[in-house]
Design a protein around this motif. Sequence first.
Motif, mmCIF file in Angstrom:
data_model
loop_
_atom_site.group_PDB
_atom_site.id
_atom_site.type_symbol
_atom_site.label_atom_id
_atom_site.label_comp_id
_atom_site.label_asym_id
_atom_site.label_seq_id
_atom_site.Cartn_x
_atom_site.Cartn_y
_atom_site.Cartn_z
ATOM 1 N N GLU A 98 6.525 -9.583 27.282
ATOM 2 C CA GLU A 98 6.098 -8.392 27.996
ATOM 3 C C GLU A 98 6.716 -7.153 27.375
ATOM 4 O O GLU A 98 7.830 -7.167 26.898
ATOM 5 C CB GLU A 98 6.506 -8.493 29.456
ATOM 6 C CG GLU A 98 5.808 -9.650 30.131
ATOM 7 C CD GLU A 98 5.842 -9.526 31.619
ATOM 8 O OE1 GLU A 98 6.594 -8.688 32.125
ATOM 9 O OE2 GLU A 98 5.104 -10.269 32.260
ATOM 10 N N GLN A 99 5.977 -6.119 27.443
ATOM 11 C CA GLN A 99 6.500 -4.862 26.957
ATOM 12 C C GLN A 99 6.409 -3.828 28.058
ATOM 13 O O GLN A 99 5.525 -3.872 28.883
ATOM 14 C CB GLN A 99 5.685 -4.392 25.746
ATOM 15 C CG GLN A 99 5.865 -5.318 24.543
ATOM 16 C CD GLN A 99 4.590 -6.003 24.159
ATOM 17 O OE1 GLN A 99 3.509 -5.576 24.517
ATOM 18 N NE2 GLN A 99 4.707 -7.082 23.423
ATOM 19 N N ASP A 100 7.316 -2.910 28.026
ATOM 20 C CA ASP A 100 7.308 -1.782 28.961
ATOM 21 C C ASP A 100 7.373 -2.247 30.407
ATOM 22 O O ASP A 100 6.908 -1.563 31.296
ATOM 23 C CB ASP A 100 6.017 -0.935 28.830
ATOM 24 C CG ASP A 100 5.578 -0.772 27.414
ATOM 25 O OD1 ASP A 100 6.448 -0.886 26.547
ATOM 26 O OD2 ASP A 100 4.393 -0.516 27.193
ATOM 27 N N ALA A 101 7.897 -3.448 30.638
ATOM 28 C CA ALA A 101 7.793 -3.970 32.000
ATOM 29 C C ALA A 101 8.656 -3.221 32.990
ATOM 30 O O ALA A 101 8.398 -3.238 34.171
ATOM 31 C CB ALA A 101 8.160 -5.441 32.009
ATOM 32 N N ALA A 140 -3.466 -4.801 20.359
ATOM 33 C CA ALA A 140 -3.656 -4.833 21.825
ATOM 34 C C ALA A 140 -2.541 -4.050 22.516
ATOM 35 O O ALA A 140 -2.792 -3.289 23.455
ATOM 36 C CB ALA A 140 -3.681 -6.281 22.319
ATOM 37 N N HIS A 141 -1.329 -4.226 22.046
ATOM 38 C CA HIS A 141 -0.192 -3.499 22.620
ATOM 39 C C HIS A 141 -0.345 -1.991 22.369
ATOM 40 O O HIS A 141 -0.117 -1.173 23.249
ATOM 41 C CB HIS A 141 1.102 -4.044 22.003
ATOM 42 C CG HIS A 141 2.341 -3.362 22.502
ATOM 43 N ND1 HIS A 141 3.507 -3.322 21.794
ATOM 44 C CD2 HIS A 141 2.594 -2.684 23.650
ATOM 45 C CE1 HIS A 141 4.429 -2.669 22.474
ATOM 46 N NE2 HIS A 141 3.906 -2.256 23.602
ATOM 47 N N PHE A 142 -0.763 -1.671 21.163
ATOM 48 C CA PHE A 142 -0.948 -0.257 20.833
ATOM 49 C C PHE A 142 -2.037 0.370 21.720
ATOM 50 O O PHE A 142 -1.881 1.485 22.244
ATOM 51 C CB PHE A 142 -1.303 -0.146 19.348
ATOM 52 C CG PHE A 142 -1.616 1.253 18.890
ATOM 53 C CD1 PHE A 142 -0.678 2.258 19.035
ATOM 54 C CD2 PHE A 142 -2.847 1.547 18.322
ATOM 55 C CE1 PHE A 142 -0.963 3.562 18.625
ATOM 56 C CE2 PHE A 142 -3.133 2.831 17.911
ATOM 57 C CZ PHE A 142 -2.200 3.842 18.063
ATOM 58 N N LEU A 143 -3.121 -0.357 21.925
ATOM 59 C CA LEU A 143 -4.191 0.164 22.788
ATOM 60 C C LEU A 143 -3.667 0.376 24.211
ATOM 61 O O LEU A 143 -3.983 1.379 24.858
ATOM 62 C CB LEU A 143 -5.391 -0.792 22.794
ATOM 63 C CG LEU A 143 -6.516 -0.455 23.783
ATOM 64 C CD1 LEU A 143 -7.086 0.936 23.533
ATOM 65 C CD2 LEU A 143 -7.637 -1.498 23.700
ATOM 66 N N GLU A 144 -2.870 -0.556 24.670
ATOM 67 C CA GLU A 144 -2.278 -0.403 26.014
ATOM 68 C C GLU A 144 -1.568 0.947 26.119
ATOM 69 O O GLU A 144 -1.645 1.631 27.140
ATOM 70 C CB GLU A 144 -1.320 -1.570 26.268
ATOM 71 C CG GLU A 144 -0.490 -1.476 27.537
ATOM 72 C CD GLU A 144 0.994 -1.568 27.255
ATOM 73 O OE1 GLU A 144 1.682 -0.532 27.372
ATOM 74 O OE2 GLU A 144 1.479 -2.662 26.900
ATOM 75 N N HIS A 145 -0.882 1.346 25.056
ATOM 76 C CA HIS A 145 -0.213 2.650 25.063
ATOM 77 C C HIS A 145 -1.203 3.804 25.075
ATOM 78 O O HIS A 145 -0.975 4.837 25.687
ATOM 79 C CB HIS A 145 0.677 2.791 23.816
ATOM 80 C CG HIS A 145 2.021 2.183 23.970
ATOM 81 N ND1 HIS A 145 3.178 2.911 23.910
ATOM 82 C CD2 HIS A 145 2.382 0.891 24.199
ATOM 83 C CE1 HIS A 145 4.215 2.095 24.095
ATOM 84 N NE2 HIS A 145 3.753 0.871 24.269
ATOM 85 N N MET A 146 -2.311 3.622 24.359
ATOM 86 C CA MET A 146 -3.260 4.727 24.175
ATOM 87 C C MET A 146 -4.147 4.963 25.403
ATOM 88 O O MET A 146 -4.713 6.045 25.577
ATOM 89 C CB MET A 146 -4.158 4.445 22.960
ATOM 90 C CG MET A 146 -3.447 4.499 21.631
ATOM 91 S SD MET A 146 -2.962 6.181 21.187
ATOM 92 C CE MET A 146 -4.575 6.901 20.827
ATOM 93 N N SER A 221 9.445 1.940 18.447
ATOM 94 C CA SER A 221 10.732 2.047 19.121
ATOM 95 C C SER A 221 10.957 0.834 20.038
ATOM 96 O O SER A 221 12.071 0.309 20.138
ATOM 97 C CB SER A 221 10.732 3.360 19.899
ATOM 98 O OG SER A 221 11.708 3.344 20.865
ATOM 99 N N GLU A 222 9.887 0.369 20.683
ATOM 100 C CA GLU A 222 10.013 -0.827 21.521
ATOM 101 C C GLU A 222 10.288 -2.075 20.666
ATOM 102 O O GLU A 222 11.068 -2.947 21.050
ATOM 103 C CB GLU A 222 8.738 -1.039 22.348
ATOM 104 C CG GLU A 222 8.609 -0.011 23.452
ATOM 105 C CD GLU A 222 7.271 -0.074 24.187
ATOM 106 O OE1 GLU A 222 7.043 0.820 25.008
ATOM 107 O OE2 GLU A 222 6.485 -1.001 23.921
ATOM 108 N N PHE A 223 9.633 -2.117 19.525
ATOM 109 C CA PHE A 223 9.892 -3.210 18.596
ATOM 110 C C PHE A 223 11.373 -3.219 18.211
ATOM 111 O O PHE A 223 12.032 -4.258 18.193
ATOM 112 C CB PHE A 223 9.005 -3.050 17.357
ATOM 113 C CG PHE A 223 9.439 -3.876 16.183
ATOM 114 C CD1 PHE A 223 9.305 -5.255 16.201
ATOM 115 C CD2 PHE A 223 9.986 -3.265 15.058
ATOM 116 C CE1 PHE A 223 9.717 -6.020 15.117
ATOM 117 C CE2 PHE A 223 10.401 -4.031 13.973
ATOM 118 C CZ PHE A 223 10.272 -5.409 14.006
HETATM 119 ZN ZN LIG Z 1 4.716 -0.822 24.957
#
Ligand SMILES: [Zn+2]
Length: 835
Positions: A98-101, A140-146, A221-223
């Motif tokens: 998960e990212q940005d959780a 997919a993760h990048f799109l989630e940000h956009m 930065s999350e990476f």
């Molecule tokens: Zn993220």
Amino acid sequence: MNAAEVCNTNCNKVKVSNSGDSNSISEADVDVVQSPNDKRKYKVVVLDNGLRVLLISDLNSDPESSSECEKPCQDEQKNEDISESETDETADDVSDMEQDAIPSDGGKQECVEDGEKLAAAALCVGVGSFSDPPDIPGLAHFLEHMVFMGSEKYPDENAFDSFVRKHGGNNNACTDCERTTFCFDIERKHLKDALDIFAQFFISPLLKENSVDREINAVDSEFDMSKTSNSVIKQQLFGSLGKKGIPMGKFMWGNIESLKETPSTKGIDLYENLQIFHRHYYSAHFMTLCVQAKVMNFTLAAPLDLMQSWVTEIFSDIPNNKTTQPSFYHVSDSFNTPDFTKLYQVVPVKNTNQLSLTWHMPCLRHLYRCKPLHYVGWLCGHEGSGSILSYLKKKSWALTVVAGNAESGWEHNSTGALFEVNITLTDEGLRNYEEVIKVVFEYLTLLREVGASVQIYNQIKLVEDNDFRWKEKVDPWDYAEHLAEAMQLYEPVDYLRGSTVLYDWTDECKFSIESVIHKLLPSNCNIMVLSPSFEAQADREEYWYKTKYLVKEVPQSLRDPTAFRPRRQLHLPPPNDFIASDFSLKDPNTLYTKEPKLILNTSRSKLWYKQDRKFKVPKVCVYFHILSPVVSTSAKSQALLDLFLDILSHNLVEVAYNAYVAQLEYEFKATNEGIIIKLRGFSHKLHKLMEIIMDRIDEFDVSDQDFHTLNEQLKKNYYNSFIKPEKLARDVRLMLLENKSWTKVHKRAFLANLRKVDLMNFVSEFKRMSHIEGYVHGNYTVEEALNMESCVRNRLRNDALPQAMLPVERVTQLPVDDSVVRVKSFHEGTRTRLS
Ligand SMILES: [Zn+2]
């Protein structure tokens, strides 16, 4: 009431459409099963565009409770102490895939007045990183940000964020292997407006091209942050051991290299691919939406009907492209490779020794009604007598064993399921890791020989049934997020309980459990041993995280399935007598007041008490703060206190594990003034747990071996904490503000020369020179509350302390001018943190 008589269900008739096809809506009656203790109303609807929606109306019918706290028995904050999280990879700071959780500003308001309770919504798109194009990892993760960067209707890219924050809420999103989930919460009176802005991100998002670079940097930065997580680096390495091109082998986080540099050298247009991905996958019929609110009934319509009309009006324009939802069920045997069944010695990012045994098997989601992985994980991760951990602890080889499948997108997806046994090894355990592996293999032999046990299954089922029957409310955000994802996985009837329910035992259950057990063989196991000591010999490097490792053939002695005769110390757990069977509520007593009442005040202790009249659940919550002037005298005494609690927890694990299984929780926390002991759970048997804890404090002792092992472990935990800039900054801030607080750097300095006699002297002084402050809240009579207090006092045998000797919390007043303290980070390559 006998436990067997507990009614587990509360059917709620709803209408649900069976079809996402906009031209042929058919409706069928569906029973969404909910807990009888859950007073919320639920409704499932499917919009014409195929969007599946779960509406939750959270009207509280109890007028007396209007100003009380939402969750009396819930911890008011996460214990930030290191003892509970640093040793356990499952509690790693960066959750698996998960990212940005975690919202940037942390916790949300929990204890609010009735009129300000938050509403929440979550929208889950049934597509995630598995669908990344092979040449753009992380898309997919990048799109989630956009997605959250403005829409045609609300073009300002900060409109949503500033709107929800202005109204007491928050928003965030996370990308998983096959799901991407967007969530927010907000004061309920602004819900409809917020839903409108939110929906536009899925109807006509701008996906602004001029935000691309900034969001690539945010992903990068999350990476960067994910690099400090052992579980993340381990997953990436694990994924590389499967067949070429499998979804689990992808690099899902994304970074500047994968999203910008490499695509541009290959002439790939990232922005164009982003739009294609969005058009293809962000379709209403792949989406599930959950909205929870306390909508007051200002019109004639029932709250759920009103919410339905809002959602229909607001979300019906999300396009449906009528394509087939991506699925990876056809990908089979992902890890049927020679590489998988080798022995990997890996250099972790944290100072920890860990053994991971992992098996890969076909997806078992269709078996969620009997959860065979849960059954086997429950036994392998058991901590009571006869268990793997019990044996390993007696040998001083291991600190924790976590086993099973966490049902995350990584561990269970359409390409298959993982079964993991993760063991935190001591230094001695590391030296004997082959023996540790043998113990696990022997336990699995035992399970194969015994076969699936109906008694064990029913014990697990009873615990899960009790949990569901008396389910407490969780934060609306967490609930909406969980349900939006559950809607992707389960039938509507099981939306609320699919992740935990166990149906009645059947032959099919027995067959599915046994077939899982028979897959867990030495010959198809992946073995990873993580230790910093492999650094010098590690001759390989994983591409994305630069994880160093070496590969060896598994010794033949660990391959022969007939070689693992279970040693006599291993056996199935005995029946658990902590499981509650009396769920009756105590008669209201005359002492009831809205505020907690002081019912005992002596020179040795104080006790506050409040009977629950709001939640009407057979649970109780007990806090004891044991204050002592001896803990705040120096960094050394605080280090001793931490060590005391770690050893106490260690001594309790086996005996208290059955209590934990029966959902009786306990927690210790070191404070600047002493220790807090918290207990919560069903009132029926909670006193038994307190007696066990206090007996262990009364008779506190530690073997030389355990003293050495746990002292070494605490040193590692301190180190693993202060290498993180945010934790170090927090420690330094508290040291400056509180006059009796020291950083873990200071505390660690004392551990090197510590002797067992220092600890024993400290503990007896602490117990003798202490003062007890307790609070009991819930389904207890006054007598039962007083019994708890006397249980603590009789075992502590504390002296009466003069008031002047009791520790007092003081905070330094900072000078008015700006002051900046610069602290050099211990970990190269991590970014700056402010505290
Ligand atoms: Zn993220």
